[in-house]
Design a protein around this motif. Structure first.
Motif, PDB file in Angstrom:
ATOM      1  N   TYR A 236      33.011   2.833 -53.360  1.00  0.00           N
ATOM      2  CA  TYR A 236      31.706   3.467 -53.549  1.00  0.00           C
ATOM      3  C   TYR A 236      31.498   3.664 -55.037  1.00  0.00           C
ATOM      4  CZ  TYR A 236      34.545   7.615 -54.037  1.00  0.00           C
ATOM      5  OH  TYR A 236      35.499   8.501 -54.456  1.00  0.00           O
ATOM      6  N   GLY A 237      30.326   4.091 -55.411  1.00  0.00           N
ATOM      7  CA  GLY A 237      30.049   4.387 -56.809  1.00  0.00           C
ATOM      8  C   GLY A 237      30.269   3.174 -57.687  1.00  0.00           C
ATOM      9  N   ALA A 238      31.131   3.318 -58.667  1.00  0.00           N
ATOM     10  CA  ALA A 238      31.345   2.257 -59.638  1.00  0.00           C
ATOM     11  C   ALA A 238      32.163   1.092 -59.090  1.00  0.00           C
ATOM     12  CB  ALA A 238      31.997   2.828 -60.902  1.00  0.00           C
ATOM     13  N   SER A 239      32.346   1.021 -57.779  1.00  0.00           N
ATOM     14  CA  SER A 239      32.948  -0.202 -57.226  1.00  0.00           C
ATOM     15  C   SER A 239      31.879  -1.287 -57.162  1.00  0.00           C
ATOM     16  CB  SER A 239      33.528   0.037 -55.836  1.00  0.00           C
ATOM     17  OG  SER A 239      32.552  -0.110 -54.842  1.00  0.00           O
ATOM     18  N   PHE A 240      30.615  -0.890 -57.223  1.00  0.00           N
ATOM     19  CA  PHE A 240      29.493  -1.824 -57.264  1.00  0.00           C
ATOM     20  C   PHE A 240      29.656  -2.937 -56.227  1.00  0.00           C
ATOM     21  CE2 PHE A 240      29.503  -0.089 -61.687  1.00  0.00           C
ATOM     22  CZ  PHE A 240      28.385   0.701 -61.505  1.00  0.00           C
TER      23      PHE A 240
ATOM     24  N   LEU B 149      36.489  -0.210 -64.784  1.00  0.00           N
ATOM     25  CA  LEU B 149      36.082  -0.115 -63.387  1.00  0.00           C
ATOM     26  C   LEU B 149      37.290   0.029 -62.472  1.00  0.00           C
ATOM     27  CD1 LEU B 149      33.184  -2.719 -63.139  1.00  0.00           C
ATOM     28  CD2 LEU B 149      33.046  -0.247 -63.403  1.00  0.00           C
TER      29      LEU B 149
ATOM     30  N   LEU C 166      38.385   3.647 -62.593  1.00  0.00           N
ATOM     31  CA  LEU C 166      37.437   4.559 -61.929  1.00  0.00           C
ATOM     32  C   LEU C 166      37.528   4.455 -60.413  1.00  0.00           C
ATOM     33  CD1 LEU C 166      34.315   4.050 -64.192  1.00  0.00           C
ATOM     34  CD2 LEU C 166      35.532   6.196 -63.868  1.00  0.00           C
ATOM     35  N   ASN C 167      37.890   3.271 -59.924  1.00  0.00           N
ATOM     36  CA  ASN C 167      37.947   3.038 -58.488  1.00  0.00           C
ATOM     37  C   ASN C 167      39.346   3.174 -57.926  1.00  0.00           C
ATOM     38  OD1 ASN C 167      35.193   2.045 -57.453  1.00  0.00           O
ATOM     39  ND2 ASN C 167      35.444   1.015 -59.436  1.00  0.00           N
TER      40      ASN C 167
ATOM     41  N   GLY D 156      22.064   4.046 -59.528  1.00  0.00           N
ATOM     42  CA  GLY D 156      23.034   4.608 -58.589  1.00  0.00           C
ATOM     43  C   GLY D 156      24.120   5.426 -59.250  1.00  0.00           C
TER      44      GLY D 156
ATOM     45  N   LEU E 267      27.438   7.959 -65.410  1.00  0.00           N
ATOM     46  CA  LEU E 267      28.817   7.555 -65.678  1.00  0.00           C
ATOM     47  C   LEU E 267      28.984   7.125 -67.125  1.00  0.00           C
ATOM     48  CD1 LEU E 267      31.690   6.638 -64.845  1.00  0.00           C
ATOM     49  CD2 LEU E 267      30.674   4.497 -64.080  1.00  0.00           C
TER      50      LEU E 267
ATOM     51  N   ASN F 291      35.115   8.634 -60.573  1.00  0.00           N
ATOM     52  CA  ASN F 291      34.104   7.728 -60.019  1.00  0.00           C
ATOM     53  C   ASN F 291      32.823   8.490 -59.623  1.00  0.00           C
ATOM     54  OD1 ASN F 291      32.899   5.423 -59.068  1.00  0.00           O
ATOM     55  ND2 ASN F 291      34.324   5.091 -57.382  1.00  0.00           N
ATOM     56  N   ILE F 292      31.746   7.769 -59.541  1.00  0.00           N
ATOM     57  CA  ILE F 292      30.446   8.324 -59.147  1.00  0.00           C
ATOM     58  C   ILE F 292      30.553   9.009 -57.787  1.00  0.00           C
ATOM     59  CG2 ILE F 292      28.077   7.661 -58.558  1.00  0.00           C
ATOM     60  CD1 ILE F 292      28.543   5.215 -60.506  1.00  0.00           C
TER      61      ILE F 292
END
Lengths: 246, 246, 246, 246, 246, 246, 246, 246
Positions: D203-207, E214, E217-218, G208, G213, G228-229
């Motif tokens: 989710y989020g920054a996993s885009f 990324l 963050l993930n 999003g 971020l 993360n977001i």
């Protein structure tokens, strides 16, 4: 133009001095000048259908606009029509034609001669709605269209078999999703102008058609230009413009 | 392993009770246990050259590391070697070989038999450095490599002429920049595993190889996987791994 | 084709049975069959210059290739030529022409008649190199080119003054950087096919021409297609292809 | 091929002179030549199932295509099958098998021997549908598949326990979402070729899987290549191709 | 605060009525109120060095600022110092220390006791400048720092050997480029807070450190937070803040 | 306008009938009509300096254009002037002024009264060139400018001290790099229109100013609009336009 | 560990020679060695609740897992629980607590003492679910949590009023969407470690949560790291880890 | 302010010595000081409506907040109101007005004089909701608004006809989707400050309004600044702020 004609007549009759006429001209709204070059444009576009984009309008709105156009010009192209919009338009205009594959409604109240010269290519069912939107658009613009819907990068022999047909065309619309390589392969084989249409078919790193779009923009073959993702209308329109120019 | 052996011997001699031995084992550093499965890995990798990435190291550093590896194993692969690094290494190791196209230095002090089965493809001069990096890497990993460096999407007949050769290979490395369509076309023609290598060749919306990368990831043909942009080393390495597995 | 002719003669003479001939045909390399449709392509392309992309080649390489092409066909187009490449080519081919604005070298040893029908538009000096690359390319492809280099969104009256000239053309190449709005404005005024060329002119959120590219792809006007950022060659090539098709 | 055979027979009988035969050959459509190398491809693919991608097709379309393939070849693989598609296919083909976890339908009317050599790894339930798609695909391609579905970066000891099994495989499919680090860790431990499959889990920054995709492409370990996000089919297909090549 | 004190004294002496005093207070600049809570902040920060970011300043500017700080507080940290800046500062402040690996200059004119509790990890030479920037920063903030610079995802056994040391720390700074997987692996093994620092080490689809960012963050492991790419300073600063809080 | 006046006079004299005059008007080039509303624009802009963007021009070109403007209007603004351009212009126009911080050259041959009402804010030296470009531009547009160059998010008390000054302005230009939070904080404190200028100051995930740009666009405070990254000119220009409108 | 103990006892009894014991040890699965350092990890984590992520699981799956954990450890944290999952879990575990704002279910069968030191900040209702997820997570990890849910960049005086409370905390979780400037402002005022949590609250160019971020990663204030977001769980977990370390 | 007044009175009466008063002041919460400059802000904003963003709130929440504001100030603006929210608010506040096109609810219990000076422009129905949100917002802020909703890049003559009206305004809000070229064209024609509002109208490579946003940020015309995608509220708010400043 009546205001302008009247002004000139009053100049002729000596009722308005030249300087006052110049002053008046300066204050006339641009449109009222009547001789606006911009108007030539509309005449020049005569013979082309008016286009309604279904997206973002209600069924009632689309039906009203369509009926209005049908009355005035007898030629109509509605793109991206939803089921509701189709129902509303067909009720109002029973002589319209619904092209379900293309999500398009057309109306032509006079027979139009189609000029051959446009071919539309794609690899199969997934890209077919966009390809059909291109094909029907080009037809409504006055081109006869050849469809080649089974030619993909993964079945390149079918493409090789049609080279003569493709070379004979004046403009090709090549529709492709996923990696979008088909226009490159086609333009490597023929010298016909290629209008490439990327589609949003794909998943993951296709990013809604971005991969296909970038692929087409970076083609190593010359003679290709690209329209927006899923823009079958734009592809067919440009191909027909090219074909009209003889 | 001496610490572990000694512990067991003291258990055997009754100098250390079982519970104390269990306690000691719990406190031994992982490595000292000696039987670390992780070590098998290194043995298994025997026979492969050690690899030095030139990027981000000084010429002296690269030369030192290279000389050290040459002494120990007699097999060496330096990738992305700059001119200065090449000079420094060749001075220290006059029997090393500089592959200028590939920006690579190799050393093999014993003759190695190469197993056929890897082919490297690209469209021409711009992608050649990456293709050669892949080819030399695969050779250093023990594969004999066929090079096909004139096969592009824009000259597809040359590709058709080589289909038999490509089908006979066990792994293909397909290098392409710009729209990156070549791996798709190749994989549509053969059943050989394809390792696709996007290159940063291109400009504008190629975004440093991103367009080629996305094109390859979204290929409509099956049997393709992709490595990083310009990663000829990674492509050649994986192809050789596949080829080694018989 | 000699191998194929010989095979047929041996069939005729009864030296090779039909089944064996079929078998042999199956094994002949594609090219040797001689009747390869792909070859028609080259003939068809006759009359067009061969193109050399300067980027990524040494001055010596470019000069060699250029000299070779000049000998064979007498027609040459080198794009993105650096200063060194220009010097090397001009030394070898004193009758070549260097178009400094376009970063292009051309050679035409026979007089070529140019067909009118292509116009190239841009807003000014910053976009001029790309516009000139497009113009010279189209000329080398056989089109006479009108240049309109002072028409920008910020000076729209100059555009309005040229509408008649733009409507008379068969293909427009519209070059723009920054927000890339010029093709939209032009296509809103005329029905001529527009090949839009985004440039990397701009800074900050232009992201190397991405803003202009996206602007052109999303044009609210129909009749536009887009080539890669700074791809003046591609724009001029496609416009000339369209203009050739009569 | 009948047209080609007849032509050769007429040459043999002297009814057609060699030059006329050459001319005729030149005009025959490529496919009709009968000896098209491209056809070898299909034969070579014999033994593999035909694949239907469910996405974007109606239940009726999928069922029709599936029934057609079942009749012809007895081997079928439907991927990304929706509930409706499953119902429609299972009604038509009661002997098909629905793999609910993998969202896949398979049919094999003859017993197929599976060759061991493929292992599929993932960290748990979220990535399981993609992992199962890979596993079932590889099985349908003729590979016996080992599943390791509890090995994640956060539980690295479970991975260490299986090193021997992973080293014994000929190809690994490593499926991971979020940061996508698992393939790097695996490839740092073994020399088996790794096909990495990023998933959109996160989710989020996993885009939508982009983070995992980039992670895998940038792996510091060699021996990895990557397929599209969520492309379990592509991962299993390539692993089976590698495993087939002995 | 003198203005405020004077005002209160005049109120006390009856020279200023309460209402006028209220009015005056309303018009006093915020700072002059003297009791500004914001000022507490500066006192609280006492004991920390003042920091100068070298980037974007001339050598003379950096040297001036550095000398000024040295005079006032005797504690100084210059980050991202270029060669010229180093020379200029060292000339002015011969008792300063240049940490070449970290691109950092420090000065401490009084002995500072370092509190143990921070460890900095990275995989090797490429990430070392960022790791050292983190380590020296944390030291200047009053922490004693353990360095583990040979622990990578590809050499996981070295990480396993240090688990006890990592668990004993109060804050870990984990520096990694390429796929950025190291923080995930570390946080899967220990419960110590992890400050992850992505680096721009990598090429192609690392996009200047974006892939590592990324990835971090993930992370599928909990207990990680991330600072900007190459921000060793930020990582070391936060780790030292955590370590200070007892 | 002479052609139009002459035409009207000939109508007046009866030399040209009204219908012929209408026809002639239709064919007159737009510009020649003389009353083009577009021309009002230029007059309206009178009193503003003409602007030359240095980027992408040679020193000679800039100097020529600058001298030409100086002769004609006596007011000049050259932005993004390189060292060479400055030298060339100052030689030709010794009465021009070089604003080194702003990378700007100005010339005003008549005294211009500046209207107060614009303030420019930034946090410090790194953003100063962009802030100065904004300030000098606004001054050249006729505004007196207050500079507040030490107000940052990290030193919020300095901002609080200036609230009265900021509230008194008619337009604020707020320049910030890195996370770009300053405009949000300012607009949360005052009701003055804020023109936010993101700068490319930063590193790593600032992506050349993209982070600051996005931060400003997503401000939770109302009353902000944003110009392009590093576009100090655009910020100052708009602020001065706002200030001019009384 | 029984297998290991038995082995050592047999060595002790002389039933197994040392070399054979070494050999056996080498073949024992890692886990069976019993002294695996990795296992310490689990013990160390004792006292923390087990966490179940609701996303991607069925209500029945979540309820089963939750019941299992409740039986074993009496402490449970379910995050991102949907309405169905909540119903299913609450039926099985009537003593569980549903935190509707946080979309979280918790269970604690023994009283746990909370250690003060964590504060969670956000600007209001939109960010509240993420803030509450952070707060409840930190509570379940053993921290007492102060909530400040009305402090935003647009109401900075409320933040100034709480500075003392924020300075007294050991870790701050600062949650913000849109431009994400709050952590920068907070970290500019206090020296407490800040864990910044960007949220997906926003629209348009917030992409999003990407804008927030990036803003946080590029903060001009030191002492911040980012998760993360929307990862309230990750923010609360890390803050509690920091708070636990005394 | 009572606490502060009381403190001063006790100083006046000699009950509190000056030093103690200073100490007390230091400990008073910021707000209680009463003379907080920040409070001026609220007064200054008096006369403006309070704004409620509907997104992310329940209908009941919106209705409660709206009723509360209506009671207190009699002026209310609810943006992005859903159907349910509209129903709930209109039930509670029957004298409120629902602007369906703008998705906005307003309430003004006292007659407000609108100052002319704001014009809102867009090309048609698709952008109309955003344009109306801007227009109604500016009206609620005290501006009289002219609407020009049929002016697009594709119908540029309609724009030319209104130039006088646009020049007379003090601030223009120009709303556009797709390529977002309209603000550039407008700003090329007039000197009025332009607040550009990109909309998410478009598809494919418009990327939810990103193309329009980038186009506006990169405008080649000066005098433009941009707000967030679809942020009609922000555009109208800023235009009204500009218009208020006389």
């Amino acid at each position: 133009m009546p205001r302008l004609r009247e002004l000139l007549m009053r100049v002729q009759r000596g009722e308005v001095p030249v300087d006052a006429a110049l002053e008046t001209l300066r204050d006339l709204p641009y449109e009222d000048l009547g001789f606006a070059k911009l108007d030539h444009h509309r005449e020049l576009r005569e013979g082309l259908p008016e286009v309604v984009l279904g997206t973002g309008k209600t069924a009632a709105q689309v039906a009203d606009i369509a009926a209005h156009i049908a009355d005035r010009s007898g030629r109509l192209l509605v793109t991206r029509a939803t089921g509701e919009q189709v129902a509303a338009v067909m009720t109002r205009l029973p002589d319209a034609v619904h092209h379900a594959d293309a999500r398009v409604i057309t109306l032509e109240r006079e027979t139009v001669t189609r000029v051959p010269g446009v071919a539309v290519l794609c690899a199969g069912t997934a890209d077919l709605p966009v390809a059909e939107e291109a094909a029907v658009t080009a037809e409504m613009m006055g081109s006869a269209v050849e469809r080649h819907y089974d030619v993909g990068v993964a079945g390149i022999h079918r493409l090789l078999d049609r080279i003569d047909r493709l070379r004979a065309a004046r403009a090709l619309v090549v529709v492709a999703g996923m990696e979008g390589a088909l226009p490159s392969v086609v333009a490597g084989l023929v010298d016909t102008p290629v209008v490439a249409v990327p589609t949003s078919v794909g998943y993951g790193a296709s990013f809604g058609g971005l991969a296909a779009l970038l692929g087409m923009l970076n083609s190593c073959a010359a003679g290709i230009a690209v329209v927006n993702i899923d823009n079958g209308f734009g592809g067919g329109y440009l191909a027909a413009l090219i074909n009209r120019r003889r």
